[in-house]
Design a protein around this motif. Structure first.
Motif, PDB file in Angstrom:
ATOM      1  N   GLU A  93     -11.421  -4.768  20.098  1.00 30.68           N
ATOM      2  CA  GLU A  93     -12.505  -3.806  20.307  1.00 30.68           C
ATOM      3  C   GLU A  93     -13.393  -3.609  19.078  1.00 30.68           C
ATOM      4  N   LEU A  94     -12.829  -3.721  17.887  1.00 32.66           N
ATOM      5  CA  LEU A  94     -13.619  -3.501  16.669  1.00 32.66           C
ATOM      6  C   LEU A  94     -13.968  -4.796  15.949  1.00 32.66           C
ATOM      7  N   GLY A  95     -13.274  -5.881  16.295  1.00 38.61           N
ATOM      8  CA  GLY A  95     -13.548  -7.158  15.645  1.00 38.61           C
ATOM      9  C   GLY A  95     -12.978  -7.267  14.242  1.00 38.61           C
ATOM     10  N   ILE A  96     -11.965  -6.472  13.934  1.00 38.11           N
ATOM     11  CA  ILE A  96     -11.358  -6.493  12.601  1.00 38.11           C
ATOM     12  C   ILE A  96     -10.589  -7.794  12.386  1.00 38.11           C
ATOM     13  N   LYS A  97     -10.815  -8.429  11.249  1.00 41.42           N
ATOM     14  CA  LYS A  97     -10.012  -9.575  10.812  1.00 41.42           C
ATOM     15  C   LYS A  97      -9.288  -9.094   9.560  1.00 41.42           C
ATOM     16  N   PHE A  98      -7.991  -8.954   9.670  1.00 37.39           N
ATOM     17  CA  PHE A  98      -7.218  -8.347   8.590  1.00 37.39           C
ATOM     18  C   PHE A  98      -7.066  -9.261   7.388  1.00 37.39           C
ATOM     19  N   VAL A  99      -7.141  -8.653   6.211  1.00 33.11           N
ATOM     20  CA  VAL A  99      -6.886  -9.335   4.950  1.00 33.11           C
ATOM     21  C   VAL A  99      -5.380  -9.615   4.900  1.00 33.11           C
ATOM     22  N   SER A 100      -4.996 -10.834   4.543  1.00 26.03           N
ATOM     23  CA  SER A 100      -3.581 -11.209   4.521  1.00 26.03           C
ATOM     24  C   SER A 100      -2.837 -10.456   3.414  1.00 26.03           C
ATOM     25  N   PRO A 101      -1.526 -10.294   3.579  1.00 24.55           N
ATOM     26  CA  PRO A 101      -0.745  -9.646   2.525  1.00 24.55           C
ATOM     27  C   PRO A 101      -0.899 -10.340   1.168  1.00 24.55           C
ATOM     28  N   LYS A 102      -0.946 -11.674   1.152  1.00 24.76           N
ATOM     29  CA  LYS A 102      -1.112 -12.389  -0.118  1.00 24.76           C
ATOM     30  C   LYS A 102      -2.446 -12.018  -0.762  1.00 24.76           C
ATOM     31  N   GLU A 103      -3.505 -12.005   0.034  1.00 25.46           N
ATOM     32  CA  GLU A 103      -4.820 -11.627  -0.499  1.00 25.46           C
ATOM     33  C   GLU A 103      -4.798 -10.182  -1.006  1.00 25.46           C
ATOM     34  N   GLN A 104      -4.051  -9.314  -0.333  1.00 24.69           N
ATOM     35  CA  GLN A 104      -3.949  -7.919  -0.759  1.00 24.69           C
ATOM     36  C   GLN A 104      -3.244  -7.812  -2.112  1.00 24.69           C
ATOM     37  N   VAL A 105      -2.150  -8.553  -2.282  1.00 28.49           N
ATOM     38  CA  VAL A 105      -1.418  -8.531  -3.553  1.00 28.49           C
ATOM     39  C   VAL A 105      -2.320  -9.033  -4.675  1.00 28.49           C
ATOM     40  N   LEU A 106      -3.033 -10.131  -4.422  1.00 28.91           N
ATOM     41  CA  LEU A 106      -3.922 -10.689  -5.450  1.00 28.91           C
ATOM     42  C   LEU A 106      -5.076  -9.741  -5.771  1.00 28.91           C
ATOM     43  N   ALA A 107      -5.649  -9.088  -4.760  1.00 26.94           N
ATOM     44  CA  ALA A 107      -6.744  -8.138  -4.995  1.00 26.94           C
ATOM     45  C   ALA A 107      -6.253  -6.933  -5.790  1.00 26.94           C
ATOM     46  N   THR A 108      -5.038  -6.474  -5.489  1.00 26.96           N
ATOM     47  CA  THR A 108      -4.461  -5.356  -6.248  1.00 26.96           C
ATOM     48  C   THR A 108      -4.240  -5.754  -7.694  1.00 26.96           C
ATOM     49  N   TYR A 109      -3.715  -6.952  -7.896  1.00 28.84           N
ATOM     50  CA  TYR A 109      -3.514  -7.475  -9.247  1.00 28.84           C
ATOM     51  C   TYR A 109      -4.836  -7.506 -10.023  1.00 28.84           C
ATOM     52  N   GLU A 110      -5.871  -8.066  -9.392  1.00 25.58           N
ATOM     53  CA  GLU A 110      -7.175  -8.161 -10.060  1.00 25.58           C
ATOM     54  C   GLU A 110      -7.756  -6.775 -10.365  1.00 25.58           C
ATOM     55  N   SER A 111      -7.576  -5.824  -9.463  1.00 28.19           N
ATOM     56  CA  SER A 111      -8.069  -4.469  -9.690  1.00 28.19           C
ATOM     57  C   SER A 111      -7.333  -3.805 -10.863  1.00 28.19           C
ATOM     58  N   LYS A 113      -5.889  -5.324 -13.312  1.00 25.31           N
ATOM     59  CA  LYS A 113      -6.328  -6.050 -14.514  1.00 25.31           C
ATOM     60  C   LYS A 113      -7.712  -5.569 -14.941  1.00 25.31           C
ATOM     61  N   HIS A 114      -8.639  -5.479 -14.003  1.00 25.17           N
ATOM     62  CA  HIS A 114     -10.010  -5.043 -14.288  1.00 25.17           C
ATOM     63  C   HIS A 114     -10.056  -3.649 -14.915  1.00 25.17           C
ATOM     64  N   HIS A 115      -9.174  -2.774 -14.448  1.00 26.14           N
ATOM     65  CA  HIS A 115      -9.168  -1.398 -14.936  1.00 26.14           C
ATOM     66  C   HIS A 115      -8.241  -1.189 -16.143  1.00 26.14           C
ATOM     67  N   GLY A 116      -7.719  -2.282 -16.693  1.00 28.94           N
ATOM     68  CA  GLY A 116      -6.894  -2.202 -17.890  1.00 28.94           C
ATOM     69  C   GLY A 116      -5.534  -1.546 -17.662  1.00 28.94           C
ATOM     70  N   LEU A 117      -5.016  -1.645 -16.451  1.00 25.63           N
ATOM     71  CA  LEU A 117      -3.758  -0.970 -16.135  1.00 25.63           C
ATOM     72  C   LEU A 117      -2.544  -1.906 -16.173  1.00 25.63           C
ATOM     73  N   LEU A 118      -2.766  -3.176 -16.476  1.00 29.78           N
ATOM     74  CA  LEU A 118      -1.644  -4.103 -16.579  1.00 29.78           C
ATOM     75  C   LEU A 118      -1.098  -4.089 -17.990  1.00 29.78           C
ATOM     76  N   PRO A 119       0.224  -4.292 -18.136  1.00 27.38           N
ATOM     77  CA  PRO A 119       0.786  -4.365 -19.483  1.00 27.38           C
ATOM     78  C   PRO A 119       0.240  -5.576 -20.218  1.00 27.38           C
ATOM     79  N   LYS A 120       0.071  -5.427 -21.496  1.00 32.97           N
ATOM     80  CA  LYS A 120      -0.489  -6.512 -22.328  1.00 32.97           C
ATOM     81  C   LYS A 120       0.575  -7.494 -22.718  1.00 32.97           C
TER      82      LYS A 120
END
Length: 120
Positions: A93-111, A113-120
């Protein structure tokens, strides 16, 4: 974060996490508002991901990080991978194509990293 900073050195269990990308949730709200035929509730679940899969994805992204668990405290029994939900209504009904779990993990990682929240 615990898998990246060494807080969790060994997987204690291969927990299954049901996940959805925030971009899918935001899009579903917009499409639900814009679609005059949309009604009722829509289940928004991008998939399931096991803790061991998250660690594997993170090791691919950051192979030099020795903090990411590679082993378990004992033989891990994967959680049941049976599908207990259906997002067919949101997809149809909405045409949603879900982002895969792998893509979600990678996007979270990049976010993180971008915000300086990963350990150095």
């Amino acid at each position: 974060m615990n898998y990246l900073d060494g807080t969790e050195k060994v997987l204690k269990a291969d927990k299954s996490n049901t996940v959805v990308d925030v971009r899918n949730v935001a899009l579903a709200h917009i499409l639900g508002y814009e679609n005059k035929d949309a009604s009722g509730r829509y289940l928004l679940i991008g998939g399931n991901v096991l803790a061991s899969e998250v660690c594997s994805i993170l090791r691919e992204k950051e192979p030099q990080n020795a903090n990411i668990p590679k082993e378990s405290a004992e033989e891990l029994r994967p959680a049941s991978s049976s599908t207990l939900f259906s997002c067919a209504k949101a997809t149809k009904e909405l045409g949603i194509k879900f982002v895969s779990p792998k893509e979600q993990v990678l996007a979270t990682y990049e976010s993180l990293k971008h915000h300086g929240l990963l350990p150095k």
